[in-house]
Design a protein around this motif. Structure first.
Motif, PDB file in Angstrom:
ATOM      1  N   VAL A 109       3.753  21.873  20.425  1.00  0.00           N
ATOM      2  CA  VAL A 109       2.388  21.390  20.209  1.00  0.00           C
ATOM      3  C   VAL A 109       2.447  19.872  20.332  1.00  0.00           C
ATOM      4  CG1 VAL A 109       0.423  21.236  18.648  1.00  0.00           C
ATOM      5  CG2 VAL A 109       1.866  23.283  18.636  1.00  0.00           C
ATOM      6  N   ILE A 110       1.579  19.319  21.154  1.00  0.00           N
ATOM      7  CA  ILE A 110       1.567  17.880  21.399  1.00  0.00           C
ATOM      8  C   ILE A 110       0.215  17.330  20.964  1.00  0.00           C
ATOM      9  CG2 ILE A 110       1.639  16.116  23.209  1.00  0.00           C
ATOM     10  CD1 ILE A 110       3.513  18.030  24.751  1.00  0.00           C
ATOM     11  N   VAL A 111       0.243  16.271  20.166  1.00  0.00           N
ATOM     12  CA  VAL A 111      -0.996  15.638  19.695  1.00  0.00           C
ATOM     13  C   VAL A 111      -1.026  14.214  20.234  1.00  0.00           C
ATOM     14  CG1 VAL A 111      -2.439  15.026  17.729  1.00  0.00           C
ATOM     15  CG2 VAL A 111      -0.940  17.039  17.596  1.00  0.00           C
ATOM     16  N   ASP A 112      -1.930  13.956  21.147  1.00  0.00           N
ATOM     17  CA  ASP A 112      -2.062  12.632  21.751  1.00  0.00           C
ATOM     18  C   ASP A 112      -2.886  11.720  20.848  1.00  0.00           C
ATOM     19  OD1 ASP A 112      -1.894  10.600  23.594  1.00  0.00           O
ATOM     20  OD2 ASP A 112      -3.469  11.385  24.896  1.00  0.00           O
ATOM     21  N   ASP A 113      -2.360  10.524  20.571  1.00  0.00           N
ATOM     22  CA  ASP A 113      -3.028   9.521  19.725  1.00  0.00           C
ATOM     23  C   ASP A 113      -3.339  10.098  18.347  1.00  0.00           C
ATOM     24  OD1 ASP A 113      -4.154   7.168  18.895  1.00  0.00           O
ATOM     25  OD2 ASP A 113      -6.003   7.379  20.042  1.00  0.00           O
ATOM     26  N   PHE A 114      -2.304  10.498  17.639  1.00  0.00           N
ATOM     27  CA  PHE A 114      -2.425  11.158  16.337  1.00  0.00           C
ATOM     28  C   PHE A 114      -3.270  10.358  15.359  1.00  0.00           C
ATOM     29  CE2 PHE A 114      -0.516  11.818  12.050  1.00  0.00           C
ATOM     30  CZ  PHE A 114      -0.890  13.137  11.853  1.00  0.00           C
ATOM     31  N   THR A 115      -2.969   9.073  15.177  1.00  0.00           N
ATOM     32  CA  THR A 115      -3.698   8.291  14.174  1.00  0.00           C
ATOM     33  C   THR A 115      -5.143   8.029  14.586  1.00  0.00           C
ATOM     34  OG1 THR A 115      -2.834   6.241  15.155  1.00  0.00           O
ATOM     35  CG2 THR A 115      -1.641   7.155  13.273  1.00  0.00           C
ATOM     36  N   GLY A 116      -5.444   8.167  15.880  1.00  0.00           N
ATOM     37  CA  GLY A 116      -6.803   7.966  16.343  1.00  0.00           C
ATOM     38  C   GLY A 116      -7.781   8.997  15.804  1.00  0.00           C
ATOM     39  N   PHE A 117      -7.276  10.111  15.290  1.00  0.00           N
ATOM     40  CA  PHE A 117      -8.145  11.156  14.734  1.00  0.00           C
ATOM     41  C   PHE A 117      -8.544  10.863  13.280  1.00  0.00           C
ATOM     42  CE2 PHE A 117      -5.910  13.509  18.113  1.00  0.00           C
ATOM     43  CZ  PHE A 117      -7.000  14.018  18.786  1.00  0.00           C
ATOM     44  N   PHE A 118      -7.911   9.849  12.678  1.00  0.00           N
ATOM     45  CA  PHE A 118      -8.151   9.559  11.265  1.00  0.00           C
ATOM     46  C   PHE A 118      -9.087   8.359  11.127  1.00  0.00           C
ATOM     47  CE2 PHE A 118      -4.275  11.915  11.477  1.00  0.00           C
ATOM     48  CZ  PHE A 118      -4.278  12.722  10.352  1.00  0.00           C
ATOM     49  N   SER A 119     -10.351   8.622  10.892  1.00  0.00           N
ATOM     50  CA  SER A 119     -11.344   7.575  10.712  1.00  0.00           C
ATOM     51  C   SER A 119     -11.220   6.976   9.312  1.00  0.00           C
ATOM     52  CB  SER A 119     -12.752   8.153  10.913  1.00  0.00           C
ATOM     53  OG  SER A 119     -13.728   7.308  10.364  1.00  0.00           O
ATOM     54  N   CYS A 123     -12.109   9.052   5.810  1.00  0.00           N
ATOM     55  CA  CYS A 123     -11.015   9.219   4.836  1.00  0.00           C
ATOM     56  C   CYS A 123     -11.380   8.587   3.505  1.00  0.00           C
ATOM     57  CB  CYS A 123      -9.731   8.608   5.379  1.00  0.00           C
ATOM     58  SG  CYS A 123      -9.015   9.495   6.788  1.00  0.00           S
ATOM     59  N   GLN A 124     -12.049   7.423   3.542  1.00  0.00           N
ATOM     60  CA  GLN A 124     -12.501   6.774   2.304  1.00  0.00           C
ATOM     61  C   GLN A 124     -13.511   7.646   1.575  1.00  0.00           C
ATOM     62  OE1 GLN A 124     -11.762   4.046   0.676  1.00  0.00           O
ATOM     63  NE2 GLN A 124     -10.468   2.876   2.076  1.00  0.00           N
ATOM     64  N   GLN A 125     -14.416   8.254   2.310  1.00  0.00           N
ATOM     65  CA  GLN A 125     -15.430   9.116   1.698  1.00  0.00           C
ATOM     66  C   GLN A 125     -14.786  10.347   1.066  1.00  0.00           C
ATOM     67  OE1 GLN A 125     -18.042   9.847   5.032  1.00  0.00           O
ATOM     68  NE2 GLN A 125     -19.330   8.055   4.592  1.00  0.00           N
ATOM     69  N   ARG A 126     -13.713  10.835   1.687  1.00  0.00           N
ATOM     70  CA  ARG A 126     -13.073  12.056   1.210  1.00  0.00           C
ATOM     71  C   ARG A 126     -12.193  11.810  -0.008  1.00  0.00           C
ATOM     72  NH1 ARG A 126      -9.701  14.244   5.730  1.00  0.00           N
ATOM     73  NH2 ARG A 126     -11.693  13.939   6.786  1.00  0.00           N
ATOM     74  N   TYR A 127     -11.420  10.709   0.012  1.00  0.00           N
ATOM     75  CA  TYR A 127     -10.429  10.487  -1.040  1.00  0.00           C
ATOM     76  C   TYR A 127     -10.790   9.347  -1.992  1.00  0.00           C
ATOM     77  CZ  TYR A 127      -7.592  13.569   1.840  1.00  0.00           C
ATOM     78  OH  TYR A 127      -7.133  14.642   2.557  1.00  0.00           O
ATOM     79  N   GLY A 128     -11.634   8.415  -1.566  1.00  0.00           N
ATOM     80  CA  GLY A 128     -12.141   7.391  -2.467  1.00  0.00           C
ATOM     81  C   GLY A 128     -11.129   6.407  -2.999  1.00  0.00           C
ATOM     82  N   ASN A 129     -10.107   6.051  -2.218  1.00  0.00           N
ATOM     83  CA  ASN A 129      -9.200   4.986  -2.651  1.00  0.00           C
ATOM     84  C   ASN A 129      -8.786   4.136  -1.453  1.00  0.00           C
ATOM     85  OD1 ASN A 129      -6.591   5.954  -1.463  1.00  0.00           O
ATOM     86  ND2 ASN A 129      -6.884   7.655  -2.904  1.00  0.00           N
ATOM     87  N   THR A 130      -8.130   3.017  -1.739  1.00  0.00           N
ATOM     88  CA  THR A 130      -7.850   2.034  -0.697  1.00  0.00           C
ATOM     89  C   THR A 130      -6.814   2.524   0.327  1.00  0.00           C
ATOM     90  OG1 THR A 130      -6.176   1.004  -2.135  1.00  0.00           O
ATOM     91  CG2 THR A 130      -8.422   0.097  -2.195  1.00  0.00           C
ATOM     92  N   ARG A 131      -6.051   3.546  -0.025  1.00  0.00           N
ATOM     93  CA  ARG A 131      -5.043   4.076   0.900  1.00  0.00           C
ATOM     94  C   ARG A 131      -5.419   5.481   1.353  1.00  0.00           C
ATOM     95  NH1 ARG A 131       1.008   3.014  -0.882  1.00  0.00           N
ATOM     96  NH2 ARG A 131       1.203   3.616   1.310  1.00  0.00           N
ATOM     97  N   ALA A 132      -6.721   5.710   1.479  1.00  0.00           N
ATOM     98  CA  ALA A 132      -7.223   7.045   1.805  1.00  0.00           C
ATOM     99  C   ALA A 132      -6.705   7.528   3.162  1.00  0.00           C
ATOM    100  CB  ALA A 132      -8.742   7.045   1.789  1.00  0.00           C
ATOM    101  N   ARG A 133      -6.657   6.634   4.145  1.00  0.00           N
ATOM    102  CA  ARG A 133      -6.212   7.038   5.487  1.00  0.00           C
ATOM    103  C   ARG A 133      -4.741   7.440   5.468  1.00  0.00           C
ATOM    104  NH1 ARG A 133      -4.714   4.272  10.496  1.00  0.00           N
ATOM    105  NH2 ARG A 133      -5.628   5.363  12.297  1.00  0.00           N
TER     106      ARG A 133
END
Length: 232
Positions: A109-119, A123-133
């Motif tokens: 399984v190959i994922v191109d631009d992995f970190t590009g999928f993490f907005s 991520c802030q809305q979901r986890y609510g902290n400064t290191r959410a991403r």
């Protein structure tokens, strides 16, 4: 090893035996997608099984991969590279959460631009902290590792399944290297040589040996992926 990202004589490359997670990281516009696609083609050819290539539809259409010089786009083996379009980290989570339900595990399984999928915003809305991403990435990497481990246990002697991710970095190493080192067995980085070519090398691996220490010099200047040399 570096040869697996290029079109090489199959007899010159040892059988692939890394069933872990691999990272390919480099600056923007250095041919990472082309390297991933060639890796997918090589894995499909040697395994006789399919490979899943996960990417953003928009990014792939804007920057399609270059094939290696001499590779025929109509090759049957390319039909075993299955493109799966995903637009955010939730899409990756859903895919790997259901991975154990597959009847036929892919060779890779190959994922191109992995970190590009993490907005950052989502991520802030979901986890609510400064290191959410970072937290979101860690959770997805843990899920990916569990899914790949399960697939390899099920496959047993029938073959292996590995995961290859790509990331973009601006300096010498990936920004999230401290995260990747926990989950990833082999890390390849790309740097420009200042003359229009790029150098691909392994900076972290669970294995040892001279072949892993090799550096591949390549170019994409002519809209082909061209391996110029492999050196120790």
């Amino acid at each position: 090893m570096a040869e697996r990202f290029f079109s090489c004589n199959p007899t010159a490359v040892p059988p692939f035996d890394d069933a872990g997670i691999i990272l390919l990281s480099g600056p923007a516009c250095c041919g990472k997608t082309s390297l991933l696609f060639q890796f997918a083609k090589n894995r499909a050819a040697e395994s006789g099984r399919h490979v899943v290539f996960i990417c953003s539809k928009g990014r792939l259409e804007n920057s399609p991969p270059f094939l290696s010089q001499g590779v025929d786009p109509s090759l049957n083996v390319l039909k075993r590279v299955q493109i799966k379009y995903i637009e955010d980290d939730e899409g990756i989570r859903k895919y790997f959460a259901a991975f154990h339900l597959l009847d036929d595990f892919p060779a890779a399984v190959i994922v191109d631009d992995f970190t590009g999928f993490f907005s950052e915003r989502s991520c802030q809305q979901r986890y609510g902290n400064t290191r959410a991403r970072d937290l979101a990435m860690v959770r997805i990497l843990a899920l990916c590792q569990n899914a790949i481990t399960h697939a390899n246990v099920k496959l047993g002697t029938l073959g292996s399944c590995n995961l290859l991710l790509s990331d973009v970095h601006q300096g010498d190493n990936p920004r999230s290297l401290f995260i990747y080192k926990r989950w990833i067995s082999s890390i390849y980085t790309i740097q420009g040589d200042g003359l229009g070519s790029y150098l691909l090398k392994n900076i972290s691996t669970s294995q040892s040996g001279t072949k892993e220490a090799r550096t591949a010099k390549y170019s994409i200047a002519l809209q082909y992926l061209v391996l110029e040399e492999i050196k120790e």
